[in-house]
Design a protein around this motif. Structure first.
Motif, PDB file in Angstrom:
ATOM      1  N   LEU A  60      45.137 -11.192 -41.618  1.00 13.37           N
ATOM      2  CA  LEU A  60      44.197 -10.478 -40.751  1.00 13.37           C
ATOM      3  C   LEU A  60      44.870 -10.058 -39.446  1.00 13.37           C
ATOM      4  CD1 LEU A  60      41.375  -9.469 -40.027  1.00 13.37           C
ATOM      5  CD2 LEU A  60      40.831 -11.793 -39.221  1.00 13.37           C
ATOM      6  N   SER A  61      45.648 -10.932 -38.861  1.00 13.63           N
ATOM      7  CA  SER A  61      46.348 -10.591 -37.621  1.00 13.63           C
ATOM      8  C   SER A  61      47.349  -9.464 -37.849  1.00 13.63           C
ATOM      9  CB  SER A  61      47.065 -11.824 -37.067  1.00 13.63           C
ATOM     10  OG  SER A  61      46.148 -12.872 -36.811  1.00 13.63           O
ATOM     11  N   GLN A  62      48.014  -9.469 -38.988  1.00  8.41           N
ATOM     12  CA  GLN A  62      48.962  -8.396 -39.277  1.00  8.41           C
ATOM     13  C   GLN A  62      48.244  -7.063 -39.476  1.00  8.41           C
ATOM     14  OE1 GLN A  62      51.360  -9.607 -42.601  1.00  8.41           O
ATOM     15  NE2 GLN A  62      52.596 -11.030 -41.392  1.00  8.41           N
ATOM     16  N   VAL A  63      47.091  -7.087 -40.144  1.00  8.44           N
ATOM     17  CA  VAL A  63      46.333  -5.855 -40.353  1.00  8.44           C
ATOM     18  C   VAL A  63      45.837  -5.308 -39.017  1.00  8.44           C
ATOM     19  CG1 VAL A  63      44.241  -4.893 -41.380  1.00  8.44           C
ATOM     20  CG2 VAL A  63      45.674  -6.423 -42.713  1.00  8.44           C
ATOM     21  N   VAL A  70      49.639   2.649 -36.695  1.00  5.56           N
ATOM     22  CA  VAL A  70      49.100   3.755 -37.492  1.00  5.56           C
ATOM     23  C   VAL A  70      48.387   4.767 -36.603  1.00  5.56           C
ATOM     24  CG1 VAL A  70      47.389   4.328 -39.247  1.00  5.56           C
ATOM     25  CG2 VAL A  70      48.925   2.404 -39.610  1.00  5.56           C
ATOM     26  N   ILE A  71      47.548   4.289 -35.687  1.00  8.39           N
ATOM     27  CA  ILE A  71      46.791   5.191 -34.815  1.00  8.39           C
ATOM     28  C   ILE A  71      47.724   5.929 -33.864  1.00  8.39           C
ATOM     29  CG2 ILE A  71      45.059   5.295 -32.995  1.00  8.39           C
ATOM     30  CD1 ILE A  71      43.884   4.864 -35.744  1.00  8.39           C
ATOM     31  N   TYR A 218      55.186  -3.587 -37.342  1.00 11.50           N
ATOM     32  CA  TYR A 218      54.036  -3.830 -38.203  1.00 11.50           C
ATOM     33  C   TYR A 218      53.120  -2.614 -38.275  1.00 11.50           C
ATOM     34  CZ  TYR A 218      54.793  -8.769 -39.077  1.00 11.50           C
ATOM     35  OH  TYR A 218      55.307  -9.955 -39.524  1.00 11.50           O
ATOM     36  N   ASN A 219      52.818  -2.216 -39.471  1.00 12.20           N
ATOM     37  CA  ASN A 219      51.729  -1.297 -39.787  1.00 12.20           C
ATOM     38  C   ASN A 219      51.289  -1.620 -41.208  1.00 12.20           C
ATOM     39  OD1 ASN A 219      53.153   0.645 -41.730  1.00 12.20           O
ATOM     40  ND2 ASN A 219      54.474   0.779 -39.939  1.00 12.20           N
ATOM     41  N   TRP A 220      50.307  -0.888 -41.681  1.00 12.18           N
ATOM     42  CA  TRP A 220      49.763  -1.223 -43.006  1.00 12.18           C
ATOM     43  C   TRP A 220      50.785  -1.018 -44.111  1.00 12.18           C
ATOM     44  CZ3 TRP A 220      45.046   2.230 -41.539  1.00 12.18           C
ATOM     45  CH2 TRP A 220      44.280   1.556 -40.582  1.00 12.18           C
ATOM     46  N   GLY A 221      51.688  -0.089 -43.935  1.00  8.64           N
ATOM     47  CA  GLY A 221      52.716   0.133 -44.946  1.00  8.64           C
ATOM     48  C   GLY A 221      53.701  -1.012 -45.046  1.00  8.64           C
ATOM     49  N   THR A 222      54.077  -1.616 -43.907  1.00  9.67           N
ATOM     50  CA  THR A 222      55.016  -2.745 -43.950  1.00  9.67           C
ATOM     51  C   THR A 222      54.377  -3.968 -44.606  1.00  9.67           C
ATOM     52  OG1 THR A 222      54.337  -3.352 -41.697  1.00  9.67           O
ATOM     53  CG2 THR A 222      56.273  -1.974 -41.928  1.00  9.67           C
ATOM     54  N   ILE A 223      53.059  -4.130 -44.409  1.00 11.92           N
ATOM     55  CA  ILE A 223      52.371  -5.245 -45.085  1.00 11.92           C
ATOM     56  C   ILE A 223      52.432  -5.058 -46.596  1.00 11.92           C
ATOM     57  CG2 ILE A 223      50.169  -6.445 -45.318  1.00 11.92           C
ATOM     58  CD1 ILE A 223      49.496  -5.524 -42.484  1.00 11.92           C
ATOM     59  N   LEU A 224      52.201  -3.840 -47.049  1.00 13.02           N
ATOM     60  CA  LEU A 224      52.303  -3.568 -48.485  1.00 13.02           C
ATOM     61  C   LEU A 224      53.735  -3.732 -48.975  1.00 13.02           C
ATOM     62  CD1 LEU A 224      49.980  -0.427 -48.725  1.00 13.02           C
ATOM     63  CD2 LEU A 224      49.473  -2.755 -49.486  1.00 13.02           C
ATOM     64  N   ASN A 225      54.712  -3.399 -48.133  1.00 14.85           N
ATOM     65  CA  ASN A 225      56.115  -3.577 -48.506  1.00 14.85           C
ATOM     66  C   ASN A 225      56.434  -5.046 -48.728  1.00 14.85           C
ATOM     67  OD1 ASN A 225      59.033  -4.250 -47.380  1.00 14.85           O
ATOM     68  ND2 ASN A 225      59.132  -2.191 -48.252  1.00 14.85           N
ATOM     69  N   TRP A 226      56.012  -5.902 -47.799  1.00  7.84           N
ATOM     70  CA  TRP A 226      56.240  -7.337 -47.962  1.00  7.84           C
ATOM     71  C   TRP A 226      55.518  -7.883 -49.190  1.00  7.84           C
ATOM     72  CZ3 TRP A 226      59.841 -10.292 -46.185  1.00  7.84           C
ATOM     73  CH2 TRP A 226      60.453 -10.027 -44.952  1.00  7.84           C
ATOM     74  N   TRP A 239      44.430 -10.852 -51.616  1.00  2.62           N
ATOM     75  CA  TRP A 239      44.141 -10.910 -50.191  1.00  2.62           C
ATOM     76  C   TRP A 239      45.308 -10.402 -49.337  1.00  2.62           C
ATOM     77  CZ3 TRP A 239      44.989 -15.128 -53.328  1.00  2.62           C
ATOM     78  CH2 TRP A 239      46.178 -15.850 -53.090  1.00  2.62           C
ATOM     79  N   TRP A 240      46.480 -10.249 -49.957  1.00  2.00           N
ATOM     80  CA  TRP A 240      47.640  -9.799 -49.199  1.00  2.00           C
ATOM     81  C   TRP A 240      47.760  -8.268 -49.201  1.00  2.00           C
ATOM     82  CZ3 TRP A 240      53.139 -12.325 -50.068  1.00  2.00           C
ATOM     83  CH2 TRP A 240      53.976 -11.963 -49.007  1.00  2.00           C
ATOM     84  N   TYR A 241      47.520  -7.633 -50.347  1.00  2.00           N
ATOM     85  CA  TYR A 241      47.727  -6.185 -50.429  1.00  2.00           C
ATOM     86  C   TYR A 241      46.436  -5.382 -50.396  1.00  2.00           C
ATOM     87  CZ  TYR A 241      46.588  -6.934 -55.395  1.00  2.00           C
ATOM     88  OH  TYR A 241      45.981  -7.292 -56.565  1.00  2.00           O
ATOM     89  N   LEU A 242      45.294  -5.990 -50.736  1.00  2.00           N
ATOM     90  CA  LEU A 242      44.051  -5.220 -50.785  1.00  2.00           C
ATOM     91  C   LEU A 242      43.541  -4.801 -49.395  1.00  2.00           C
ATOM     92  CD1 LEU A 242      42.058  -4.068 -52.804  1.00  2.00           C
ATOM     93  CD2 LEU A 242      40.730  -6.185 -52.640  1.00  2.00           C
ATOM     94  N   PRO A 243      43.535  -5.671 -48.375  1.00  2.00           N
ATOM     95  CA  PRO A 243      43.024  -5.235 -47.051  1.00  2.00           C
ATOM     96  C   PRO A 243      43.771  -4.049 -46.453  1.00  2.00           C
ATOM     97  CG  PRO A 243      43.083  -7.623 -47.165  1.00  2.00           C
ATOM     98  CD  PRO A 243      43.775  -7.135 -48.390  1.00  2.00           C
ATOM     99  N   PRO A 244      45.118  -4.026 -46.395  1.00  2.00           N
ATOM    100  CA  PRO A 244      45.762  -2.822 -45.838  1.00  2.00           C
ATOM    101  C   PRO A 244      45.528  -1.582 -46.691  1.00  2.00           C
ATOM    102  CG  PRO A 244      47.404  -4.313 -46.756  1.00  2.00           C
ATOM    103  CD  PRO A 244      46.127  -5.060 -46.712  1.00  2.00           C
ATOM    104  N   GLY A 245      45.466  -1.755 -48.010  1.00  2.00           N
ATOM    105  CA  GLY A 245      45.178  -0.602 -48.861  1.00  2.00           C
ATOM    106  C   GLY A 245      43.790  -0.042 -48.611  1.00  2.00           C
TER     107      GLY A 245
END
Length: 319
Positions: A60-63, A70-71, A218-226, A239-245
């Motif tokens: 959640l903190s990363q998102v 992103v903004i 950190y952005n949503w793409g890096t979370i998906l990368n990890w 719970w790791w890839y669904l929230p940023p997506g």
């Protein structure tokens, strides 16, 4: 626009993400880089609402912190692209001759430049490319479509009566463009801006996902990368890839709704159709009903004692 449910919904969702980006330090329960070895790959819980990563970082903190990148990149790239599109498109549409053709050729060149390979080359120059550099590159390659639309609309405006009158009065070119033309182009400029924001956000997340942007930014793409690198997709660690997506999809929906509202504002046919549909809903009628409701009360008014003889009336009219 602000009476349109689509645009209002899109603006509300976008405002939510903007507020999250501004107050990310306050809203995030943990630091995005805080590691807790005892909480590795934990599903959502009261302590970690969106679970943890493979080294115990709070998702959640990363998102929340990823929203800021992103903004910032989306709006900065859109601002750069919009300024260039207005400058090139309006001037190319107002002028004529070789100057207009040269600006049109420049626009066509930027239309066919591949964006992703260019950004990869630029990112390879920097060891840790900052967000402003990425936004600048995205803006420099994203202005051509907006310039083409503005050029076409400006060409239709330059022979209007109010522009010819301003030119006959000796108004300078700067005032003709800024005062006479730009107010008539604001809706198209807004639509171009919103479309560029969408393209910039998708470009940033794509570059981060494929590893062009350092994973420390950190952005949503890096979370998906990890998540992809650690096998979260294969092990169903949703719970790791669904929230940023979902965040990427939600902000895309918000920007699309805003664009729909702008289209309805620009196009008189869409605007009148939307107003007519809202009026029908207010009266309790079905907008999608193909049959028009008619009166079922066919009784004769009381002040007319006897029905009109249609045949006799036609005979009298013929005579």
């Amino acid at each position: 626009m602000f009476r349109n449910g689509k645009s209002v919904t899109g603006l509300a969702i976008l405002a939510f993400f903007v507020l999250v980006a501004i107050f990310a330090d306050v809203l995030a329960p943990y630091s995005p880089t805080k590691i807790d070895p005892t909480q590795r790959l934990r599903p959502p819980s009261p302590e970690h609402w969106l679970g943890t990563t493979h080294i115990g970082e709070d998702v959640l903190s990363q998102v929340i912190h990823g929203t800021r990148g992103v903004i910032v990149v989306g709006f900065l790239a859109a601002a750069i692209a919009t300024v260039i599109a207005i400058t090139v498109g309006v001037i190319a549409g107002y002028l004529s001759g070789w100057k207009s053709e040269a600006l049109s050729a420049l626009t066509n060149v930027f239309l066919v430049i591949p964006g992703i390979p260019l950004i990869i080359v630029v990112a390879s120059i920097f060891e840790d490319p900052p967000l402003w550099a990425i936004a600048t590159v995205l803006g420099l390659i994203g202005w051509a479509w907006g310039a083409r639309v503005l050029r076409a609309q400006t060409m239709s405006l330059r022979n209007r009566d109010f522009v010819l009158a301003a030119r006959a009065n000796g108004e300078p070119l700067r005032r003709i463009i800024l005062v006479e033309m730009l107010p008539n182009l604001l809706a198209l400029i807004a639509a171009s801006f919103v479309g560029t924001v969408t393209a910039a956000i998708l470009g940033l997340t794509t570059l981060a996902y494929i590893g062009v942007i350092p994973v420390t930014a950190y952005n949503w793409g890096t979370i998906l990368n990890w998540a992809s690198a650690q096998g979260a997709f294969q092990q169903n660690q949703w719970w790791w890839y669904l929230p940023p997506g979902l965040c990427i999809a939600l902000i895309g929906v918000a920007l699309s709704l805003i664009n729909f509202g702008i289209d309805e504002y620009v196009n008189p046919r869409l605007r009148s159709a939307g107003e007519r549909a809202r009026a029908m809903r207010t009266k309790g009628l079905d907008v999608n009903d193909a049959v028009t409701a008619v009166r079922t009360d066919l009784s004769i008014p009381t002040d007319d004692p006897e029905p009109t003889d249609t045949a006799a009336t036609r005979e009298k009219a013929t005579a």
